[in-house]
Motif scaffolding. Structure first.
Motif, PDB file in Angstrom:
ATOM      1  N   ALA A   1       4.000   6.805   1.572  1.00  0.00           N
ATOM      2  CA  ALA A   1       5.435   6.904   1.290  1.00  0.00           C
ATOM      3  C   ALA A   1       5.760   8.198   0.540  1.00  0.00           C
ATOM      4  O   ALA A   1       6.747   8.867   0.861  1.00  0.00           O
ATOM      5  N   GLU A   2       4.939   8.551  -0.429  1.00  0.00           N
ATOM      6  CA  GLU A   2       5.194   9.770  -1.201  1.00  0.00           C
ATOM      7  C   GLU A   2       5.212  10.997  -0.286  1.00  0.00           C
ATOM      8  O   GLU A   2       6.091  11.855  -0.387  1.00  0.00           O
ATOM      9  N   TYR A   3       4.252  11.073   0.618  1.00  0.00           N
ATOM     10  CA  TYR A   3       4.168  12.191   1.563  1.00  0.00           C
ATOM     11  C   TYR A   3       5.419  12.230   2.452  1.00  0.00           C
ATOM     12  O   TYR A   3       6.034  13.288   2.634  1.00  0.00           O
TER      13      TYR A   3
ATOM     14  N   ILE B   1       8.828   2.354   0.145  1.00  0.00           N
ATOM     15  CA  ILE B   1       9.747   2.294   1.277  1.00  0.00           C
ATOM     16  C   ILE B   1      10.388   0.916   1.289  1.00  0.00           C
ATOM     17  O   ILE B   1       9.696  -0.106   1.288  1.00  0.00           O
ATOM     18  N   LEU B   2      11.721   0.884   1.271  1.00  0.00           N
ATOM     19  CA  LEU B   2      12.449  -0.386   1.331  1.00  0.00           C
ATOM     20  C   LEU B   2      12.506  -0.908   2.761  1.00  0.00           C
ATOM     21  O   LEU B   2      12.314  -2.083   3.017  1.00  0.00           O
TER      22      LEU B   2
ATOM     23  N   THR C   1      11.158  21.622  -3.422  1.00  0.00           N
ATOM     24  CA  THR C   1       9.964  20.897  -3.851  1.00  0.00           C
ATOM     25  C   THR C   1      10.414  19.647  -4.599  1.00  0.00           C
ATOM     26  O   THR C   1      11.058  19.736  -5.634  1.00  0.00           O
ATOM     27  N   ILE C   2      10.071  18.494  -4.052  1.00  0.00           N
ATOM     28  CA  ILE C   2      10.448  17.216  -4.645  1.00  0.00           C
ATOM     29  C   ILE C   2       9.289  16.748  -5.522  1.00  0.00           C
ATOM     30  O   ILE C   2       8.187  16.518  -5.036  1.00  0.00           O
ATOM     31  N   ALA C   3       9.537  16.599  -6.807  1.00  0.00           N
ATOM     32  CA  ALA C   3       8.499  16.170  -7.751  1.00  0.00           C
ATOM     33  C   ALA C   3       8.737  14.728  -8.185  1.00  0.00           C
ATOM     34  O   ALA C   3       9.787  14.146  -7.911  1.00  0.00           O
ATOM     35  N   GLY C   4       7.746  14.160  -8.861  1.00  0.00           N
ATOM     36  CA  GLY C   4       7.902  12.858  -9.498  1.00  0.00           C
ATOM     37  C   GLY C   4       7.993  11.671  -8.575  1.00  0.00           C
ATOM     38  O   GLY C   4       8.594  10.649  -8.913  1.00  0.00           O
ATOM     39  N   ARG C   5       7.384  11.754  -7.397  1.00  0.00           N
ATOM     40  CA  ARG C   5       7.528  10.660  -6.431  1.00  0.00           C
ATOM     41  C   ARG C   5       6.221   9.909  -6.162  1.00  0.00           C
ATOM     42  O   ARG C   5       6.109   9.191  -5.183  1.00  0.00           O
TER      43      ARG C   5
ATOM     44  N   GLU D   1       0.817  -1.220   0.000  1.00  0.00           N
ATOM     45  CA  GLU D   1       0.000   0.000   0.000  1.00  0.00           C
ATOM     46  C   GLU D   1       0.851   1.271   0.000  1.00  0.00           C
ATOM     47  O   GLU D   1       0.320   2.367  -0.027  1.00  0.00           O
ATOM     48  N   ARG D   2       2.181   1.089   0.116  1.00  0.00           N
ATOM     49  CA  ARG D   2       3.105   2.226   0.208  1.00  0.00           C
ATOM     50  C   ARG D   2       2.707   3.147   1.368  1.00  0.00           C
ATOM     51  O   ARG D   2       2.618   4.363   1.222  1.00  0.00           O
TER      52      ARG D   2
END
Length: 122
Positions: free
Chosen positions: A30-32, A61-62, A52-56, A13-14
């Motif tokens: 995970a993206e958040y 999460i490993l 600002t981190i884009a594209g995630r 579910e990330r």
């Protein structure tokens, strides 16, 4: 300061589910967590330097590694691993999730960026 009492990684579910000793529970995508990483790479070295981190959108999460009795280090599948998520920061991310996510999406739009990962050429 609330302390984490349970941390459960749900890879499929990330999500990272975190329960605290004050009774609160949060499901943190995970993206958040990645775009709000407490690392200097994301937050900068001073006020107003946040990147600002884009594209995630598809980041996962490993693993989650304990750091003493006060935090965890999250290793993401994009190999970002320098953020130390203290219990108070995770709690704040949970409490402020709606506001922070809205601000993030607004920031992406203002900068012409996207949550979508870059397409691979090939």
């Amino acid at each position: 300061m609330p302390a984490a009492t349970e941390i459960r990684l749900k890879r499929a579910e990330r999500l990272l589910e975190v329960a605290f000793d004050d009774g609160s529970r949060f499901a943190l995508p995970a993206e958040y967590l990645r775009v709000e990483s407490p690392s200097a790479e994301v937050q900068g070295h001073g006020p107003g330097q946040k990147v600002t981190i884009a594209g995630r959108r598809e980041v996962g999460i490993l693993r989650v590694e304990p750091v003493g009795h006060y935090a965890v280090r999250i290793v993401f599948d994009d190999l970002h691993d320098s953020g130390i998520y203290a219990w108070d920061y995770l709690h704040r991310l949970g409490r402020e999730q709606a506001e922070r996510w809205t601000a993030y999406e607004r920031d992406l739009a203002a900068k012409g960026l996207s949550r979508e990962p870059p397409r691979r050429k090939g």
